[in-house]
Design a protein around this motif. Structure first.
Motif, PDB file in Angstrom:
ATOM      1  N   GLY A 241      -9.604 -14.896 -13.992  1.00 41.82           N
ATOM      2  CA  GLY A 241      -9.453 -13.577 -13.402  1.00 41.82           C
ATOM      3  C   GLY A 241      -8.103 -13.361 -12.733  1.00 41.82           C
ATOM      4  N   PHE A 242      -7.766 -12.089 -12.597  1.00 40.69           N
ATOM      5  CA  PHE A 242      -6.536 -11.668 -11.910  1.00 40.69           C
ATOM      6  C   PHE A 242      -6.868 -10.429 -11.094  1.00 40.69           C
ATOM      7  N   ASP A 243      -6.546 -10.441  -9.810  1.00 40.32           N
ATOM      8  CA  ASP A 243      -6.892  -9.346  -8.911  1.00 40.32           C
ATOM      9  C   ASP A 243      -5.751  -8.326  -8.878  1.00 40.32           C
ATOM     10  N   ARG A 244      -5.847  -7.332  -9.768  1.00 41.65           N
ATOM     11  CA  ARG A 244      -4.805  -6.307  -9.833  1.00 41.65           C
ATOM     12  C   ARG A 244      -4.744  -5.487  -8.549  1.00 41.65           C
ATOM     13  N   ASP A 245      -5.905  -5.195  -7.967  1.00 44.52           N
ATOM     14  CA  ASP A 245      -5.910  -4.415  -6.737  1.00 44.52           C
ATOM     15  C   ASP A 245      -5.091  -5.109  -5.652  1.00 44.52           C
ATOM     16  N   ARG A 246      -5.292  -6.396  -5.512  1.00 47.94           N
ATOM     17  CA  ARG A 246      -4.562  -7.147  -4.483  1.00 47.94           C
ATOM     18  C   ARG A 246      -3.078  -7.191  -4.803  1.00 47.94           C
ATOM     19  N   PHE A 247      -2.752  -7.316  -6.091  1.00 50.04           N
ATOM     20  CA  PHE A 247      -1.342  -7.352  -6.488  1.00 50.04           C
ATOM     21  C   PHE A 247      -0.656  -6.024  -6.176  1.00 50.04           C
ATOM     22  N   PHE A 248      -1.289  -4.909  -6.543  1.00 45.09           N
ATOM     23  CA  PHE A 248      -0.697  -3.604  -6.292  1.00 45.09           C
ATOM     24  C   PHE A 248      -0.580  -3.316  -4.792  1.00 45.09           C
ATOM     25  N   ALA A 249      -1.607  -3.695  -4.039  1.00 49.43           N
ATOM     26  CA  ALA A 249      -1.560  -3.473  -2.590  1.00 49.43           C
ATOM     27  C   ALA A 249      -0.468  -4.313  -1.944  1.00 49.43           C
ATOM     28  N   SER A 250      -0.304  -5.545  -2.423  1.00 49.75           N
ATOM     29  CA  SER A 250       0.731  -6.417  -1.857  1.00 49.75           C
ATOM     30  C   SER A 250       2.129  -5.904  -2.191  1.00 49.75           C
ATOM     31  N   ALA A 251       2.262  -5.221  -3.326  1.00 45.64           N
ATOM     32  CA  ALA A 251       3.574  -4.686  -3.719  1.00 45.64           C
ATOM     33  C   ALA A 251       4.110  -3.733  -2.658  1.00 45.64           C
ATOM     34  N   GLU A 252       3.254  -2.845  -2.163  1.00 45.73           N
ATOM     35  CA  GLU A 252       3.724  -1.906  -1.148  1.00 45.73           C
ATOM     36  C   GLU A 252       3.843  -2.577   0.223  1.00 45.73           C
ATOM     37  N   LYS A 253       2.956  -3.535   0.517  1.00 52.21           N
ATOM     38  CA  LYS A 253       3.032  -4.222   1.810  1.00 52.21           C
ATOM     39  C   LYS A 253       4.329  -5.004   1.925  1.00 52.21           C
ATOM     40  N   ILE A 254       4.682  -5.741   0.874  1.00 51.54           N
ATOM     41  CA  ILE A 254       5.929  -6.513   0.873  1.00 51.54           C
ATOM     42  C   ILE A 254       7.124  -5.577   0.994  1.00 51.54           C
ATOM     43  N   PHE A 255       7.084  -4.466   0.251  1.00 50.95           N
ATOM     44  CA  PHE A 255       8.197  -3.513   0.288  1.00 50.95           C
ATOM     45  C   PHE A 255       8.352  -2.927   1.687  1.00 50.95           C
ATOM     46  N   ASP A 256       7.246  -2.475   2.269  1.00 52.43           N
ATOM     47  CA  ASP A 256       7.307  -1.819   3.574  1.00 52.43           C
ATOM     48  C   ASP A 256       7.833  -2.756   4.651  1.00 52.43           C
ATOM     49  N   GLN A 257       7.412  -4.009   4.601  1.00 55.60           N
ATOM     50  CA  GLN A 257       7.874  -4.977   5.594  1.00 55.60           C
ATOM     51  C   GLN A 257       9.337  -5.349   5.376  1.00 55.60           C
ATOM     52  N   LYS A 258       9.715  -5.502   4.127  1.00 55.61           N
ATOM     53  CA  LYS A 258      11.078  -5.938   3.816  1.00 55.61           C
ATOM     54  C   LYS A 258      12.113  -4.868   4.120  1.00 55.61           C
ATOM     55  N   PHE A 259      11.746  -3.606   3.891  1.00 61.03           N
ATOM     56  CA  PHE A 259      12.725  -2.519   4.040  1.00 61.03           C
ATOM     57  C   PHE A 259      12.376  -1.536   5.160  1.00 61.03           C
ATOM     58  N   GLN A 260      11.395  -1.891   6.000  1.00 65.06           N
ATOM     59  CA  GLN A 260      10.978  -1.027   7.110  1.00 65.06           C
ATOM     60  C   GLN A 260      10.705   0.392   6.622  1.00 65.06           C
ATOM     61  N   PHE A 261       9.959   0.469   5.538  1.00 58.50           N
ATOM     62  CA  PHE A 261       9.665   1.761   4.920  1.00 58.50           C
ATOM     63  C   PHE A 261       8.401   2.348   5.540  1.00 58.50           C
ATOM     64  N   GLN A 262       8.507   3.605   5.981  1.00 62.15           N
ATOM     65  CA  GLN A 262       7.359   4.303   6.558  1.00 62.15           C
ATOM     66  C   GLN A 262       6.640   5.063   5.445  1.00 62.15           C
ATOM     67  N   ARG A 263       5.593   4.472   4.920  1.00 62.93           N
ATOM     68  CA  ARG A 263       4.906   5.016   3.750  1.00 62.93           C
ATOM     69  C   ARG A 263       3.985   6.168   4.138  1.00 62.93           C
ATOM     70  N   ASN A 264       4.136   7.276   3.451  1.00 67.22           N
ATOM     71  CA  ASN A 264       3.259   8.418   3.672  1.00 67.22           C
ATOM     72  C   ASN A 264       1.902   8.169   3.020  1.00 67.22           C
ATOM     73  N   TYR A 265       0.894   8.860   3.499  1.00 70.36           N
ATOM     74  CA  TYR A 265      -0.471   8.705   2.990  1.00 70.36           C
ATOM     75  C   TYR A 265      -0.532   8.824   1.463  1.00 70.36           C
ATOM     76  N   VAL A 266       0.105   9.836   0.881  1.00 75.59           N
ATOM     77  CA  VAL A 266      -0.016  10.058  -0.561  1.00 75.59           C
ATOM     78  C   VAL A 266       0.768   9.032  -1.378  1.00 75.59           C
ATOM     79  N   GLU A 267       1.600   8.223  -0.720  1.00 73.62           N
ATOM     80  CA  GLU A 267       2.353   7.186  -1.416  1.00 73.62           C
ATOM     81  C   GLU A 267       1.610   5.852  -1.425  1.00 73.62           C
TER      82      GLU A 267
END
Length: 341
Positions: A241-267
């Motif tokens: 198995g491969f957890d795509r949900d976790r992979f996609f969620a981690s993509a934005e978490k890593i990005f937000d932490q690395k670049f101090q990105f303030q993600r809007n709800y719809v993003e």
């Protein structure tokens, strides 16, 4: 952020070699000087030549059947808002390396008795800086009625020029010019059409990742329909198995932490999941956002091509009256590089 994972095919069959895909990813280098070329990179090296990529990926396919993908393609497409937080190409490459570490952790597999490690993943990535409008882009679609009329008028001009019809080429040209002006979407005065280069920062990443681990012994498929399960194989209990949900969620978490990105709800990936499963709840949550965040949310949705009707201020009205009008447009917008996965 729009991220896709797909097995590479040649026609209706899985590609037997990565050569064609590697060649495709070299398209931006065709007219560049050697020192300007953007080469492949992986977890530990830069400036990897395409020939090395093809040789390594194609040589890592032990015991794979013709009915199994040899390699997968992952694309990482940051939105314009996300790209505005990235200063250099190296930062986007570093983000890719961090994301591929997360990719390894999302496998429910064991290699030599332990969890899949980043070093077990064989991949090569390529940064590209250009994108082109496709026939499916909303700007091209909304320009299409004008494009069709212009094409018909140009065909009529050619018939007149060949003597097959009577008429004035000059008058037809005036109609063409008028339609060009009336087309709703333009870049530098030119009507947006399929194949036209998109403006602004269009940096994105393509990744070729082997179906087999780096030892060429274990299969690692991100296309598995299982998040986590076990199955008997050759008398042994094997995790899969491969957890795509976790992979996609981690993509934005890593990005937000690395670049101090303030993600809007719809993003956010969470909002996209909510929309797909409970669209009315999605819209109700959208209505409850603070004024500034709600304003930004609708701005992002509009930029992605969604035609938003007059939104009632009452939250119940928003959820009921506007729901049917927004639903179809949101399905399209949610897939755009601004807010989708």
């Amino acid at each position: 952020m729009y991220i896709s994972i797909s097995p590479q095919k040649s026609g209706g069959h899985y590609a037997s070699s990565s050569a064609d895909y590697v060649r495709y990813l070299e398209k931006e280098n065709e007219h560049r000087l050697d020192e300007e070329k953007e080469n492949f990179f992986n977890a530990s090296h830069d400036d990897i030549l395409p020939e090395s990529v093809t040789k390594d990926i194609d040589g890592n396919t032990a015991k794979l059947k013709t009915s199994e993908a040899r390699f997968y393609a992952i694309t990482i497409n940051p939105s314009a808002r996300e790209l505005a937080n990235i200063s250099t190409k190296d930062q986007l490459k570093d983000y890719t390396r961090e994301l591929m570490k997360s990719y390894a952790s999302c496998f429910n597999r064991e290699i030599d008795g332990g969890a899949v490690q980043p070093s077990d993943i064989k991949y090569y990535a390529k940064l590209e800086t250009q994108r082109y409008f496709k026939g499916t882009d909303w700007q091209v679609k909304e320009n299409q009625p004008y494009a069709s009329q212009i094409l018909a008028l140009k065909n009529q001009q050619r018939k007149i020029d060949r003597g097959e019809e009577q008429g004035s080429i000059t008058k037809l040209q005036k109609q063409i010019d008028r339609l060009e002006q009336q087309a709703p979407h333009k870049i530098n005065g030119l009507r947006i059409s399929q194949g036209m280069a998109k403006p602004g920062n269009q940096s994105h990443i393509h990744i070729i990742v082997s179906r087999k681990d780096a030892s060429n012994l274990y299969g690692l498929s991100p296309g598995s329909k299982y998040k986590a399960s076990e199955v008997m194989m050759n008398g042994k209990l094997v995790k899969r198995g491969f957890d795509r949900d976790r992979f996609f969620a981690s993509a934005e978490k890593i990005f937000d932490q690395k670049f101090q990105f303030q993600r809007n709800y719809v993003e956010s990936y969470a909002s996209r999941k909510l929309f797909l499963k409970q669209p009315k709840s999605y819209m109700q949550q959208l209505a409850k956002l603070p004024t500034a965040q709600k304003k930004l949310a609708f701005q992002i949705l509009r930029q992605s091509g969604l035609r938003i009707p007059a939104i009632p201020t009452n939250q119940v009205q928003l959820a009921i009256k506007s729901f049917n009008q927004l639903r179809k447009g949101l399905k399209t917008a949610i897939k755009s590089s601004s807010i989708g996965y």
